[in-house]
Design a protein around this motif. Structure first.
Motif, PDB file in Angstrom:
ATOM      1  N   PRO A 107       0.805  -1.224   0.000  1.00 34.05           N
ATOM      2  CA  PRO A 107       0.000   0.000   0.000  1.00 34.05           C
ATOM      3  C   PRO A 107       0.835   1.271   0.000  1.00 34.05           C
ATOM      4  CG  PRO A 107      -0.026  -1.017   2.165  1.00 34.05           C
ATOM      5  CD  PRO A 107       0.574  -2.014   1.219  1.00 34.05           C
ATOM      6  N   MET A 108       2.050   1.204   0.512  1.00 33.27           N
ATOM      7  CA  MET A 108       2.903   2.387   0.524  1.00 33.27           C
ATOM      8  C   MET A 108       3.335   2.741  -0.896  1.00 33.27           C
ATOM      9  SD  MET A 108       5.058   1.615   4.004  1.00 33.27           S
ATOM     10  CE  MET A 108       5.199   3.303   4.537  1.00 33.27           C
ATOM     11  N   LEU A 110      -5.948  -5.026   7.474  1.00 29.35           N
ATOM     12  CA  LEU A 110      -5.670  -3.883   8.351  1.00 29.35           C
ATOM     13  C   LEU A 110      -4.227  -3.405   8.220  1.00 29.35           C
ATOM     14  CD1 LEU A 110      -7.684  -4.923  11.531  1.00 29.35           C
ATOM     15  CD2 LEU A 110      -8.145  -2.980  10.007  1.00 29.35           C
ATOM     16  N   VAL A 111      -3.295  -4.340   8.082  1.00 29.15           N
ATOM     17  CA  VAL A 111      -1.905  -3.948   7.852  1.00 29.15           C
ATOM     18  C   VAL A 111      -1.798  -3.165   6.542  1.00 29.15           C
ATOM     19  CG1 VAL A 111       0.380  -4.868   7.284  1.00 29.15           C
ATOM     20  CG2 VAL A 111      -0.874  -5.782   9.241  1.00 29.15           C
ATOM     21  N   PHE A 112      -2.514  -3.633   5.522  1.00 28.49           N
ATOM     22  CA  PHE A 112      -2.549  -2.925   4.235  1.00 28.49           C
ATOM     23  C   PHE A 112      -3.121  -1.514   4.413  1.00 28.49           C
ATOM     24  CE2 PHE A 112      -4.491  -1.637   0.268  1.00 28.49           C
ATOM     25  CZ  PHE A 112      -3.592  -2.050  -0.704  1.00 28.49           C
ATOM     26  N   LEU A 113      -4.207  -1.389   5.166  1.00 32.00           N
ATOM     27  CA  LEU A 113      -4.858  -0.095   5.368  1.00 32.00           C
ATOM     28  C   LEU A 113      -3.951   0.871   6.129  1.00 32.00           C
ATOM     29  CD1 LEU A 113      -7.410   1.609   5.029  1.00 32.00           C
ATOM     30  CD2 LEU A 113      -8.269   0.618   7.166  1.00 32.00           C
ATOM     31  N   VAL A 114      -3.249   0.381   7.146  1.00 31.55           N
ATOM     32  CA  VAL A 114      -2.332   1.243   7.897  1.00 31.55           C
ATOM     33  C   VAL A 114      -1.257   1.803   6.976  1.00 31.55           C
ATOM     34  CG1 VAL A 114      -0.568   1.289   9.700  1.00 31.55           C
ATOM     35  CG2 VAL A 114      -2.738   0.150  10.125  1.00 31.55           C
ATOM     36  N   GLY A 115      -0.684   0.953   6.139  1.00 27.97           N
ATOM     37  CA  GLY A 115       0.333   1.424   5.203  1.00 27.97           C
ATOM     38  C   GLY A 115      -0.217   2.424   4.203  1.00 27.97           C
ATOM     39  N   PRO A 132       1.115   8.796   2.965  1.00 32.68           N
ATOM     40  CA  PRO A 132       1.040  10.236   2.684  1.00 32.68           C
ATOM     41  C   PRO A 132       1.536  11.099   3.841  1.00 32.68           C
ATOM     42  CG  PRO A 132      -0.985   9.144   2.011  1.00 32.68           C
ATOM     43  CD  PRO A 132      -0.195   8.152   2.798  1.00 32.68           C
ATOM     44  N   GLY A 133       1.402  10.607   5.072  1.00 26.03           N
ATOM     45  CA  GLY A 133       1.922  11.356   6.209  1.00 26.03           C
ATOM     46  C   GLY A 133       3.434  11.448   6.173  1.00 26.03           C
ATOM     47  N   GLY A 134       4.095  10.348   5.813  1.00 23.66           N
ATOM     48  CA  GLY A 134       5.542  10.378   5.685  1.00 23.66           C
ATOM     49  C   GLY A 134       6.000  11.306   4.578  1.00 23.66           C
ATOM     50  N   THR A 135       5.282  11.285   3.450  1.00 24.90           N
ATOM     51  CA  THR A 135       5.598  12.189   2.346  1.00 24.90           C
ATOM     52  C   THR A 135       5.433  13.639   2.780  1.00 24.90           C
ATOM     53  OG1 THR A 135       4.920  10.557   0.686  1.00 24.90           O
ATOM     54  CG2 THR A 135       4.933  12.863   0.000  1.00 24.90           C
TER      55      THR A 135
END
Length: 414
Positions: free
Chosen positions: A60-61, A112-117, A122-125
């Protein structure tokens, strides 16, 4: 015609808030980086499923990096960071909540792991895009700020990894995930309260008329026209493919089946974090004296040599020392690449280009994690570690002859 003059008062409070919020969030993420694969490994006994979970965190990232950059540019860096943290924290909290109430199936964990990523990327970006504005507001050089930013991540690994090993042993892996959910919330509150929106929003007057696809096309064109970006992204994508299984699946399997302890896994991860923190801080102090290209290539080569030695399975202490050496070599890598990127990327395109850079550099990581999981299942951890180190060393040797890397030096910035 009137001319408005605005005096900007220099302050490093927003920069410190960004560093602190990022540190807390990254410590929580480090807990999850150990707790999730350990949880899957001890509940399923499958290295393949452990690798599949790691891939579900990375994929997802890549999608969010490609599609979320325009969102970050248009929404503004501060607002995008806060909203992404809040949403990712909620998704992370659902994992232990479901597990301790109605139950958590493996497919639900993957989702859920996919959704968290997907929400966190976008927050990291956005936080990476905040750096040039906040560095200028605080009167700090980009190289030192990027080294400090990288040091935060390395320090989080140093603190979070051993802490995760101990907390998992005491409370269980599922309960540790609550802490990561809370860390997202604290990060969001700090940035919302202390980072001034007016100083961190992208200047989007010219971008407002662009459609989504046109903005994305311009970002892709910018990267394609810059030979340094194109070369570095291909190089990083290949080395990430090779290295991605290490922390997601190979080292957890190595710790469980060779060393026999989650505490040993935390010590190994912590050794890498200690070395990487020292490397980033050392580069921050000496950046004005060190040429970027030789430092980058030497770092990749030394990292590969440490992995070759790790394949000899030297025990917990020896493994931690070798991972510390690998971390020391890796410490300057991100500050060098991010400083060159900040020097070259126009402000109004930061979100899109940083998102694309993340997507391209990580695009092969899910395949690498899956392949690593199944190769470890077939051949064991040590032979796979040796093969990864050898391949990284050969690829780094080939990059010595790439002329585009000479443009890493500050004089080549447009």
């Amino acid at each position: 015609m009137t001319t408005e003059t605005r005096v900007v008062r220099r302050t490093r409070v927003p920069l410190l808030a960004l560093f602190t919020g990022n540190a807390i969030s990254l410590i929580g993420s480090q807990l999850t980086a150990i707790a999730v694969p350990w949880f899957v490994l001890v509940t399923t006994g499958s290295a393949g499923k452990t690798g599949l979970t790691g891939a579900a965190a990375i994929l997802p990232m890549i999608l969010a990096g490609t599609l979320g950059g325009s969102f970050v540019d248009r929404l503004g860096f501060k607002r995008a960071s806060v909203l992404a943290d809040l949403a990712a924290g909620l998704a992370m909290g659902l994992i232990p909540l479901l597990y301790h109430t109605v139950g958590l199936a493996f497919w639900q964990l993957l989702a859920l792991v996919f959704l968290v990523g997907l929400l966190d990327a976008p927050g990291g970006t956005a936080r990476q895009s905040l750096i040039p504005d906040l560095a200028a507001l605080g009167g700090a050089s980009l190289e030192r700020v990027n080294s400090g930013f990288a040091s935060i991540g390395r320090g989080a690994q140093l603190v979070g990894a051993p802490l995760a090993g101990v907390l998992i042993a005491i409370f269980g892996a599922s309960n540790v995930l609550w802490l990561d959910a809370g860390s997202f919330l604290v990060s969001a509150l700090l940035i919302a309260a202390a980072v001034p929106g007016a100083a961190t929003a992208a200047r989007l007057e010219d971008e407002a008329s662009l459609g989504y696809l046109e903005g994305l096309r311009q970002a892709v064109g910018f990267i394609r026209r810059d030979s340094l970006f194109a070369s570095v992204l291909i190089f990083v994508a290949v080395t990430n493919f090779l290295g991605s299984p290490l922390f997601a699946v190979i080292l957890p399997v190595y710790a469980e089946r060779v060393l026999g302890s989650s505490v040993a896994l935390g010590i190994i991860f912590g050794g890498f974090g200690a070395g990487a923190l020292a490397g980033a801080l050392l580069y921050g102090a000496l950046a004005h004296r060190l040429p970027r290209r030789p430092t980058l290539l030497a770092g990749f080569a030394l990292n590969a040599l440490a992995l070759l030695a790790l394949a000899g399975t030297p025990g917990t202490l020896g493994s931690a020392l070798l991972m510390a050496l690998a971390g020391l070599a890796a410490g300057p890598l991100n500050p060098i690449l991010m400083t060159a990127a900040h020097e070259r990327i126009p402000e109004q395109m930061r979100g899109r280009i940083f998102g694309l850079m993340m997507a391209v550099s990580w695009v092969a990581m899910p395949a690498g994690i899956l392949a690593g999981g199944y190769l470890v299942q077939l051949a064991g951890a040590a032979p796979v570690i040796f093969a990864i180190g050898l391949a990284q060393l050969l690829i780094t040797a080939g990059m010595v002859f790439n002329p585009a890397l000479r443009r890493l030096e500050p004089a080549s910035a447009p």
